[in-house]
Design a protein around this motif. Structure first.
Motif, PDB file in Angstrom:
ATOM      1  N   PHE A  86       0.800  -1.221   0.000  1.00 39.87           N
ATOM      2  CA  PHE A  86       0.000   0.000   0.000  1.00 39.87           C
ATOM      3  C   PHE A  86       0.835   1.275   0.000  1.00 39.87           C
ATOM      4  CE2 PHE A  86       0.488  -1.380   4.389  1.00 39.87           C
ATOM      5  CZ  PHE A  86       1.015  -0.248   4.986  1.00 39.87           C
ATOM      6  N   ALA A  87       2.140   1.145   0.204  1.00 48.06           N
ATOM      7  CA  ALA A  87       3.004   2.327   0.264  1.00 48.06           C
ATOM      8  C   ALA A  87       3.423   2.738  -1.146  1.00 48.06           C
ATOM      9  CB  ALA A  87       4.231   2.032   1.111  1.00 48.06           C
ATOM     10  N   GLY A  88       3.615   4.029  -1.328  1.00 45.45           N
ATOM     11  CA  GLY A  88       4.090   4.530  -2.605  1.00 45.45           C
ATOM     12  C   GLY A  88       5.542   4.161  -2.828  1.00 45.45           C
ATOM     13  N   GLY A 131       8.263   5.864  -2.788  1.00 44.17           N
ATOM     14  CA  GLY A 131       9.226   6.467  -1.873  1.00 44.17           C
ATOM     15  C   GLY A 131       8.922   6.207  -0.414  1.00 44.17           C
ATOM     16  N   SER A 132       7.986   5.300  -0.136  1.00 44.91           N
ATOM     17  CA  SER A 132       7.569   5.044   1.245  1.00 44.91           C
ATOM     18  C   SER A 132       7.995   3.666   1.725  1.00 44.91           C
ATOM     19  CB  SER A 132       6.050   5.152   1.372  1.00 44.91           C
ATOM     20  OG  SER A 132       5.630   6.464   1.145  1.00 44.91           O
ATOM     21  N   THR A 133       8.298   3.593   3.004  1.00 45.08           N
ATOM     22  CA  THR A 133       8.574   2.321   3.662  1.00 45.08           C
ATOM     23  C   THR A 133       7.862   2.329   5.004  1.00 45.08           C
ATOM     24  OG1 THR A 133      10.560   3.157   4.756  1.00 45.08           O
ATOM     25  CG2 THR A 133      10.866   2.103   2.620  1.00 45.08           C
ATOM     26  N   VAL A 134       7.763   1.170   5.599  1.00 42.48           N
ATOM     27  CA  VAL A 134       7.217   1.045   6.939  1.00 42.48           C
ATOM     28  C   VAL A 134       8.312   0.444   7.803  1.00 42.48           C
ATOM     29  CG1 VAL A 134       5.509  -0.107   8.382  1.00 42.48           C
ATOM     30  CG2 VAL A 134       4.840   0.816   6.175  1.00 42.48           C
ATOM     31  N   ALA A 135       8.591   1.080   8.937  1.00 43.12           N
ATOM     32  CA  ALA A 135       9.598   0.576   9.868  1.00 43.12           C
ATOM     33  C   ALA A 135       8.947   0.381  11.228  1.00 43.12           C
ATOM     34  CB  ALA A 135      10.752   1.566   9.981  1.00 43.12           C
ATOM     35  N   THR A 136       9.221  -0.759  11.833  1.00 43.20           N
ATOM     36  CA  THR A 136       8.757  -1.024  13.186  1.00 43.20           C
ATOM     37  C   THR A 136       9.955  -0.842  14.105  1.00 43.20           C
ATOM     38  OG1 THR A 136       7.139  -2.598  12.351  1.00 43.20           O
ATOM     39  CG2 THR A 136       7.642  -2.698  14.696  1.00 43.20           C
ATOM     40  N   VAL A 137       9.852   0.154  14.986  1.00 42.40           N
ATOM     41  CA  VAL A 137      10.929   0.507  15.903  1.00 42.40           C
ATOM     42  C   VAL A 137      10.383   0.392  17.319  1.00 42.40           C
ATOM     43  CG1 VAL A 137      12.573   2.320  16.565  1.00 42.40           C
ATOM     44  CG2 VAL A 137      11.812   2.136  14.186  1.00 42.40           C
ATOM     45  N   ASN A 138      10.983  -0.461  18.120  1.00 38.67           N
ATOM     46  CA  ASN A 138      10.519  -0.668  19.500  1.00 38.67           C
ATOM     47  C   ASN A 138       9.038  -1.026  19.554  1.00 38.67           C
ATOM     48  OD1 ASN A 138      13.040  -0.094  20.657  1.00 38.67           O
ATOM     49  ND2 ASN A 138      12.629   2.097  20.557  1.00 38.67           N
ATOM     50  N   ARG A 196       4.949   1.112  14.771  1.00 36.73           N
ATOM     51  CA  ARG A 196       5.053   1.196  13.313  1.00 36.73           C
ATOM     52  C   ARG A 196       5.073   2.652  12.859  1.00 36.73           C
ATOM     53  NH1 ARG A 196       1.769  -3.089  10.001  1.00 36.73           N
ATOM     54  NH2 ARG A 196       1.426  -1.169   8.868  1.00 36.73           N
ATOM     55  N   TYR A 197       6.026   2.953  12.003  1.00 35.73           N
ATOM     56  CA  TYR A 197       6.157   4.285  11.419  1.00 35.73           C
ATOM     57  C   TYR A 197       6.135   4.157   9.907  1.00 35.73           C
ATOM     58  CZ  TYR A 197       7.843   5.695  16.013  1.00 35.73           C
ATOM     59  OH  TYR A 197       7.967   5.926  17.352  1.00 35.73           O
ATOM     60  N   ARG A 198       5.481   5.077   9.260  1.00 37.51           N
ATOM     61  CA  ARG A 198       5.546   5.166   7.799  1.00 37.51           C
ATOM     62  C   ARG A 198       6.530   6.279   7.482  1.00 37.51           C
ATOM     63  NH1 ARG A 198       0.629   5.656   3.472  1.00 37.51           N
ATOM     64  NH2 ARG A 198       1.948   5.710   1.632  1.00 37.51           N
ATOM     65  N   LEU A 199       7.528   5.964   6.666  1.00 34.93           N
ATOM     66  CA  LEU A 199       8.572   6.915   6.293  1.00 34.93           C
ATOM     67  C   LEU A 199       8.447   7.209   4.805  1.00 34.93           C
ATOM     68  CD1 LEU A 199      11.510   5.049   8.075  1.00 34.93           C
ATOM     69  CD2 LEU A 199      10.004   6.798   9.041  1.00 34.93           C
ATOM     70  N   THR A 200       8.206   8.455   4.469  1.00 36.49           N
ATOM     71  CA  THR A 200       8.092   8.859   3.072  1.00 36.49           C
ATOM     72  C   THR A 200       9.298   9.720   2.741  1.00 36.49           C
ATOM     73  OG1 THR A 200       5.687   8.820   3.269  1.00 36.49           O
ATOM     74  CG2 THR A 200       6.602   9.904   1.333  1.00 36.49           C
ATOM     75  N   MET A 201      10.174   9.182   1.926  1.00 35.22           N
ATOM     76  CA  MET A 201      11.448   9.833   1.601  1.00 35.22           C
ATOM     77  C   MET A 201      11.274  10.937   0.564  1.00 35.22           C
ATOM     78  SD  MET A 201      13.560   7.950   3.362  1.00 35.22           S
ATOM     79  CE  MET A 201      13.487   6.366   4.186  1.00 35.22           C
ATOM     80  N   GLY A 202      12.221  11.875   0.578  1.00 32.68           N
ATOM     81  CA  GLY A 202      12.308  12.878  -0.468  1.00 32.68           C
ATOM     82  C   GLY A 202      11.225  13.935  -0.453  1.00 32.68           C
ATOM     83  N   GLN A 203      10.677  14.258   0.714  1.00 35.02           N
ATOM     84  CA  GLN A 203       9.629  15.263   0.789  1.00 35.02           C
ATOM     85  C   GLN A 203      10.171  16.667   0.567  1.00 35.02           C
ATOM     86  OE1 GLN A 203       6.077  14.631   1.454  1.00 35.02           O
ATOM     87  NE2 GLN A 203       7.039  12.860   0.506  1.00 35.02           N
TER      88      GLN A 203
END
Length: 108
Positions: free
Chosen positions: A58-60, A62-69, A72-79
């Protein structure tokens, strides 16, 4: 201080359902992942062995999903990046490679 394995600025960091920052930074250095606000305040940080990252369907590009501790975070690069836009898809790929490389090193 060692050179970072990965660094990206201008990253939109979201923790569902809200956006935490539109111009944050993702930093992988010394075996740790840090998510930072545009002012350099730490949103979350963890050793890479405790981080999972992927590019879900479902992510574009430039997007990734990272689970930290466990969060869940969605990270969209290059904004944002000053006058030029980096290739968001390439940044996301480099991020996933850096996490994969680091977690493979710690397991082996």
């Amino acid at each position: 201080m060692a050179e970072p394995d990965f660094s990206a600025r201008g990253v939109r960091i979201e923790r569902w359902p809200r956006s935490l920052t539109r111009a944050g930074q993702v930093l992988i250095q010394d075996g740790r992942l840090a998510l930072l606000t545009s002012y350099g305040r730490v949103i979350d940080s963890a050793p890479l062995r405790a981080v999972q990252a992927a590019r879900p369907w479902f992510a574009g590009k430039g997007s990734t999903v990272a689970t930290v501790n466990g969060t869940r975070y969605r990270l969209t690069m290059g904004q944002r990046s000053g006058g030029r836009r980096p290739d968001a898809s390439a940044l996301a790929g480099r991020f996933l490679e850096a996490v994969s490389r680091a977690t493979t090193r710690t397991k082996g």
